[in-house]
Design a protein around this motif. Structure first.
Motif, short mmCIF file in Angstrom:
data_model
loop_
_atom_site.label_atom_id
_atom_site.label_comp_id
_atom_site.label_asym_id
_atom_site.label_seq_id
_atom_site.Cartn_x
_atom_site.Cartn_y
_atom_site.Cartn_z
N VAL A 6 -13.93 44.60 -20.22
CA VAL A 6 -13.65 45.67 -18.94
C VAL A 6 -14.41 45.38 -17.98
O VAL A 6 -14.04 45.05 -16.95
N ASP A 7 -15.88 45.78 -18.16
CA ASP A 7 -16.50 45.71 -16.75
C ASP A 7 -16.80 44.29 -17.21
O ASP A 7 -16.60 43.86 -15.11
N ARG A 8 -17.41 43.41 -17.40
CA ARG A 8 -17.24 41.96 -17.55
C ARG A 8 -16.21 41.20 -16.63
O ARG A 8 -16.30 40.87 -15.25
N ALA A 9 -14.97 41.22 -16.67
CA ALA A 9 -13.87 41.04 -16.44
C ALA A 9 -13.47 41.78 -14.69
O ALA A 9 -13.41 41.15 -13.72
N LEU A 10 -13.97 42.34 -14.48
CA LEU A 10 -13.80 43.58 -13.11
C LEU A 10 -15.02 42.89 -11.98
O LEU A 10 -15.01 42.99 -11.45
N SER A 11 -16.31 42.49 -13.13
CA SER A 11 -17.22 42.48 -12.25
C SER A 11 -16.63 40.82 -12.12
O SER A 11 -17.71 40.43 -10.80
N LYS A 12 -16.43 39.94 -12.91
CA LYS A 12 -16.26 38.40 -12.98
C LYS A 12 -14.87 38.50 -11.28
O LYS A 12 -15.33 37.33 -10.60
N TYR A 13 -14.32 38.96 -11.96
CA TYR A 13 -12.89 38.84 -10.97
C TYR A 13 -13.53 39.17 -9.39
O TYR A 13 -13.12 38.47 -8.38
N GLY A 14 -14.46 40.36 -9.39
CA GLY A 14 -15.02 41.09 -8.06
C GLY A 14 -15.41 39.67 -7.16
O GLY A 14 -15.14 39.46 -6.33
N THR A 15 -16.27 38.93 -7.82
CA THR A 15 -17.25 38.47 -7.84
C THR A 15 -16.53 36.44 -7.05
O THR A 15 -16.39 35.96 -6.45
N LEU A 16 -15.33 36.57 -8.34
CA LEU A 16 -14.72 35.30 -7.80
C LEU A 16 -12.92 35.43 -7.28
O LEU A 16 -13.90 34.11 -5.57
N GLY A 51 -7.72 40.19 -19.35
CA GLY A 51 -8.33 41.21 -17.82
C GLY A 51 -8.58 39.75 -17.17
O GLY A 51 -7.55 40.76 -15.56
N LEU A 52 -8.97 39.41 -16.74
CA LEU A 52 -8.98 37.94 -15.03
C LEU A 52 -7.82 37.71 -14.77
O LEU A 52 -7.60 37.97 -13.96
N SER A 53 -7.38 37.35 -15.92
CA SER A 53 -5.24 36.95 -15.45
C SER A 53 -4.90 38.50 -15.07
O SER A 53 -4.02 38.61 -14.02
N TYR A 54 -4.83 39.86 -15.98
CA TYR A 54 -4.83 40.61 -15.17
C TYR A 54 -5.28 41.44 -14.30
O TYR A 54 -4.17 41.52 -13.05
N LEU A 55 -5.66 41.09 -13.48
CA LEU A 55 -6.25 41.15 -11.87
C LEU A 55 -5.87 40.75 -11.76
O LEU A 55 -6.07 41.31 -9.87
N ARG A 56 -5.79 39.09 -11.36
CA ARG A 56 -5.10 38.21 -10.50
C ARG A 56 -3.43 38.87 -10.19
O ARG A 56 -2.97 38.94 -9.31
N LYS A 57 -2.80 39.16 -11.56
CA LYS A 57 -1.72 39.33 -11.05
C LYS A 57 -1.66 40.66 -10.10
O LYS A 57 -0.51 41.32 -9.41
#
Length: 66
Positions: A6-16, A51-57
């Protein structure tokens, strides 16, 4: 499940995506990944990618409402 995906996905998505965390994103992402974990997915890297896919959607849905 370890909270790390969860933390990784939120961090990476926020950056990307150069976006801040949207309201309710962490809670929704946690529920989504816990469901996947309960269904048998144990690989933390795969959970992070999901998680990254979920956040993008989620962001696409928010943008389409605006």
């Amino acid at each position: 499940m370890n909270i790390l995906p969860v933390d990784r996905a939120l961090s990476k998505y926020g950056t990307l995506a150069d976006r801040s965390e949207t309201k309710g994103a962490r809670e929704g992402l946690s529920k989504h990944l816990m469901k996947m974990y309960a269904e048998g997915e144990r690989d933390e890297h795969r959970l992070t990618v999901h998680g990254l896919s979920y956040l993008r959607k989620l962001d696409q849905e928010i943008d389409s409402r605006s």
